[in-house]
Design an enzyme around this catalytic site. Structure first.
Site, mmCIF file in Angstrom:
data_model
loop_
_atom_site.group_PDB
_atom_site.id
_atom_site.type_symbol
_atom_site.label_atom_id
_atom_site.label_comp_id
_atom_site.label_asym_id
_atom_site.label_seq_id
_atom_site.Cartn_x
_atom_site.Cartn_y
_atom_site.Cartn_z
ATOM 1 N N GLN A 152 36.966 25.418 47.250
ATOM 2 C CA GLN A 152 38.100 26.204 46.746
ATOM 3 C C GLN A 152 37.966 27.635 47.268
ATOM 4 O O GLN A 152 36.996 28.328 46.914
ATOM 5 C CB GLN A 152 38.046 26.185 45.216
ATOM 6 N N SER A 159 31.884 27.622 46.081
ATOM 7 C CA SER A 159 30.949 26.541 45.721
ATOM 8 C C SER A 159 31.093 25.403 46.731
ATOM 9 O O SER A 159 32.216 25.012 47.064
ATOM 10 C CB SER A 159 31.264 25.987 44.338
ATOM 11 N N GLU A 196 36.002 37.427 29.159
ATOM 12 C CA GLU A 196 36.939 38.506 28.793
ATOM 13 C C GLU A 196 38.369 38.091 29.160
ATOM 14 O O GLU A 196 39.309 38.341 28.402
ATOM 15 C CB GLU A 196 36.568 39.815 29.524
ATOM 16 N N GLU A 223 40.686 23.409 35.882
ATOM 17 C CA GLU A 223 39.300 23.865 35.747
ATOM 18 C C GLU A 223 38.961 24.099 34.286
ATOM 19 O O GLU A 223 37.863 23.843 33.845
ATOM 20 C CB GLU A 223 39.110 25.189 36.497
HETATM 21 C C1 LIG Z 1 29.313 29.124 39.182
HETATM 22 C C2 LIG Z 1 30.504 29.755 39.818
HETATM 23 C C3 LIG Z 1 31.242 29.030 40.735
HETATM 24 C C4 LIG Z 1 32.340 29.621 41.368
HETATM 25 N N1 LIG Z 1 32.999 28.889 42.320
HETATM 26 C C5 LIG Z 1 34.061 29.434 42.959
HETATM 27 C C6 LIG Z 1 34.734 28.700 43.986
HETATM 28 O O1 LIG Z 1 34.353 27.574 44.325
HETATM 29 N N2 LIG Z 1 35.783 29.288 44.600
HETATM 30 C C7 LIG Z 1 36.238 30.527 44.261
HETATM 31 O O2 LIG Z 1 37.239 30.970 44.832
HETATM 32 N N3 LIG Z 1 35.595 31.280 43.325
HETATM 33 C C8 LIG Z 1 34.513 30.749 42.668
HETATM 34 N N4 LIG Z 1 33.839 31.497 41.713
HETATM 35 C C9 LIG Z 1 34.226 32.887 41.489
HETATM 36 C C10 LIG Z 1 34.848 33.167 40.140
HETATM 37 O O3 LIG Z 1 36.149 32.654 40.062
HETATM 38 C C11 LIG Z 1 34.814 34.703 39.918
HETATM 39 O O4 LIG Z 1 33.463 35.092 39.899
HETATM 40 C C12 LIG Z 1 35.482 35.101 38.626
HETATM 41 O O5 LIG Z 1 36.865 34.917 38.705
HETATM 42 C C13 LIG Z 1 35.189 36.568 38.270
HETATM 43 O O6 LIG Z 1 35.490 37.402 39.321
HETATM 44 P P1 LIG Z 1 34.440 38.481 39.871
HETATM 45 O O7 LIG Z 1 33.132 37.801 40.083
HETATM 46 O O8 LIG Z 1 35.066 39.177 41.032
HETATM 47 O O9 LIG Z 1 34.232 39.510 38.684
HETATM 48 P P2 LIG Z 1 35.199 40.690 38.278
HETATM 49 O O10 LIG Z 1 36.607 40.202 38.238
HETATM 50 O O11 LIG Z 1 34.916 41.867 39.146
HETATM 51 O O12 LIG Z 1 34.762 40.988 36.784
HETATM 52 C C14 LIG Z 1 33.621 41.815 36.470
HETATM 53 C C15 LIG Z 1 33.575 41.989 34.952
HETATM 54 O O13 LIG Z 1 34.757 42.667 34.488
HETATM 55 C C16 LIG Z 1 35.413 41.907 33.482
HETATM 56 N N5 LIG Z 1 36.881 42.052 33.638
HETATM 57 C C17 LIG Z 1 37.603 41.960 34.788
HETATM 58 N N6 LIG Z 1 38.919 42.140 34.537
HETATM 59 C C18 LIG Z 1 39.045 42.350 33.185
HETATM 60 C C19 LIG Z 1 40.166 42.599 32.320
HETATM 61 N N7 LIG Z 1 41.388 42.657 32.794
HETATM 62 N N8 LIG Z 1 39.889 42.748 31.000
HETATM 63 C C20 LIG Z 1 38.631 42.695 30.515
HETATM 64 N N9 LIG Z 1 37.524 42.485 31.293
HETATM 65 C C21 LIG Z 1 37.729 42.314 32.615
HETATM 66 C C22 LIG Z 1 34.997 40.474 33.748
HETATM 67 O O14 LIG Z 1 35.105 39.671 32.595
HETATM 68 C C23 LIG Z 1 33.557 40.636 34.198
HETATM 69 O O15 LIG Z 1 32.700 40.750 33.080
HETATM 70 C C24 LIG Z 1 32.728 30.955 41.068
HETATM 71 C C25 LIG Z 1 31.977 31.682 40.143
HETATM 72 C C26 LIG Z 1 30.879 31.112 39.523
HETATM 73 C C27 LIG Z 1 30.071 31.929 38.555
#
Ligand SMILES: Cc1cc2nc3c(=O)[nH]c(=O)nc-3n(C[C@H](O)[C@H](O)[C@H](O)COP(=O)(O)OP(=O)(O)OC[C@H]3O[C@@H](n4cnc5c(N)ncnc54)[C@H](O)[C@@H]3O)c2cc1C
Length: 405
Positions: A119, A154, A379, A237
């Site tokens: 994805q 992933s 969140e 999901e």
């Molecule tokens: C095990 C695992 C598998 C994954 N697999 C895939 C995959 O196959 N393909 C893919 O595309 N992605 C994948 N992801 C990515 C995942 O979708 C993102 O990590 C997730 O959406 C969070 O985005 P970020 O890491 O950029 O964190 P950020 O969006 O930068 O968030 C950082 C922190 O800020 C908080 N935050 C952000 N916005 C807000 C808001 N509006 N209000 C309150 N708090 C907020 C969040 O909760 C978090 O604590 C995977 C992640 C994990 C952990």
């Protein structure tokens, strides 16, 4: 909510149980080839793609039958199939939004694991705020040219194809300029680089696309409709395999309770300590809440309803529960909980993951953080619950840096 199984459900469970007893691999699965073989066996028995339409290789089964198979697999600690994202996200997205030609071309090969999928949504600056994604897809007449970077992909290292979100129109509001594509990962313009995780394994990858090619026939839905399509994908999901998850937790809980009976503090079993008993009791009560919440999701699915925003309640609740549970496991097990090898069997936790590792409590503890991040962080789930279920005022620009998933 109906908590009773019908006589047909009970008979079906017996049949699944008997099949698993006969067919479970005798040795742990160590290679992708072995996992593909196991995957095919499950598919040929009718236990994969159970809810997909029959004309594309699916089984047309009821949600309850699917839940029973997942539950029996969890109960017997059966290895997971491969192609988790293909089965759980990409396939259902093609079933709902794909053209007839796309359904015929892709669905069966997902079910047989001939083609593995990933994805391609998140980017370094677009996770929760997914609509800010910058990867571009430019129309070249008969195909699109894709440039940009994805992250946290992933299974990217083993994937043949990726479900891609890319910006096709930078001039319109950000949610409206995104389109969904199926992209061949095996081409010169796609560079996949594995990332090492805190658990020691490397399921994640970074994916760099430099003038990668996507055929016009591989666009899903209309131009600019990618955001709406992504919402369905994320719905899948979040809906998840909730009942099977509870069964897995219950098996792990049994291991922890046994360990607490063996471990001694001041010459007495740890399980005699009132504080330990209270903490274990609390986790068991939480687990029962998870069980009823899973049954509620299943009841909706059986009635043909989509859990919708209700999926966020389940997702928030199980992922936060798993963290609390694993924190208690570490507290009870002490140094045994931190060993990645060499722990006596009674203090080990064998978990089969789709990537071929068999884990320990230490692995499970580290992995428990993941559920509160993927498919929308805790969140973000709270925002969805607040706004779409409780009807609270919408998050404003002043509250956040950008739009949310
Ligand atoms: C095990 C695992 C598998 C994954 N697999 C895939 C995959 O196959 N393909 C893919 O595309 N992605 C994948 N992801 C990515 C995942 O979708 C993102 O990590 C997730 O959406 C969070 O985005 P970020 O890491 O950029 O964190 P950020 O969006 O930068 O968030 C950082 C922190 O800020 C908080 N935050 C952000 N916005 C807000 C808001 N509006 N209000 C309150 N708090 C907020 C969040 O909760 C978090 O604590 C995977 C992640 C994990 C952990």
């Amino acid at each position: 909510m109906d908590l009773n199984y019908t006589p047909e459900d009970i008979a079906f469970r017996k049949q699944v149980r008997a099949w698993l007893e006969q067919n479970l691999p005798r040795e742990p699965i160590a290679t992708l080839a072995q996992r593909r073989t196991w995957h095919r066996k499950l598919y040929e028995a009718g236990y994969l793609g159970m809810g997909w339409p029959k004309e594309y290789g699916g089984g047309g089964a009821r949600p309850m039958e699917q839940a029973i198979v997942a539950d029996e697999m969890a109960r017997t600690n059966a290895p997971a199939p491969t192609n988790g994202l293909g089965l759980g996200i990409v396939g259902p997205t093609i079933v709902v939004h794909g053209s007839e030609a796309q359904k015929r071309r892709y669905l069966r090969k997902i079910l047989t694991a001939e083609e593995l999928w990933c994805q391609l949504y998140s980017e370094p600056n677009a996770g929760s705020d997914l609509a800010s994604l910058k990867t571009s897809a430019v129309d070249q007449g008969d195909h699109f040219v894709v440039n940009g970077q994805k992250i946290w992909t992933s299974g990217g290292a083993i994937a043949d194809w990726g479900l891609l979100l890319a910006r096709t129109d930078p001039k319109v509001p950000k949610h409206k300029g995104i389109t969904c594509f199926l992209m061949n990962m095996r081409q010169p313009g796609v560079d996949v680089r594995p990332l090492k995780q805190i658990t020691g394994s490397s399921e994640f990858c970074e994916v760099f696309m430099t003038n990668a090619r996507v055929e016009k026939s591989d666009q899903i839905g209309k131009l600019g409709e990618g955001w709406a399509i992504a919402q369905t994908t994320l719905g899948y999901e979040r809906g998840g395999r909730s009942l099977a998850r509870v069964t897995t937790y219950a098996a792990q809980y049994g291991c922890l309770a046994n360990a607490a009976r063996r471990l001694k503090r001041h010459g007495r079993p740890l399980s005699d300590d009132p504080i330990v008993r209270q903490k274990l009791g609390r986790i068991w009560a939480d687990l029962e809440v998870e069980r009823y919440s899973a049954l509620r999701v299943l009841t909706h699915l059986e009635r043909g309803e989509h859990p919708g925003a209700g999926g966020s309640v389940t997702k928030l609740s199980y992922s936060e529960f798993e963290k609390r549970f694993m924190e208690l496991a570490e507290e009870i097990l002490g140094p045994y909980g931190q060993l990645t090898e060499g722990a006596p069997p009674e203090y080990q936790l064998q978990i089969d993951t789709a990537v071929g590792e068999r884990g320990t409590w230490a692995y499970a503890y580290l992995w428990s953080r993941a559920g509160t991040i993927y498919a929308g962080s805790s969140e973000i789930q709270k925002n969805v619950i607040g706004e779409r279920i409780l009807g609270l005022p919408k998050e404003t620009r002043a509250d956040r840096a950008g739009a949310t998933r």
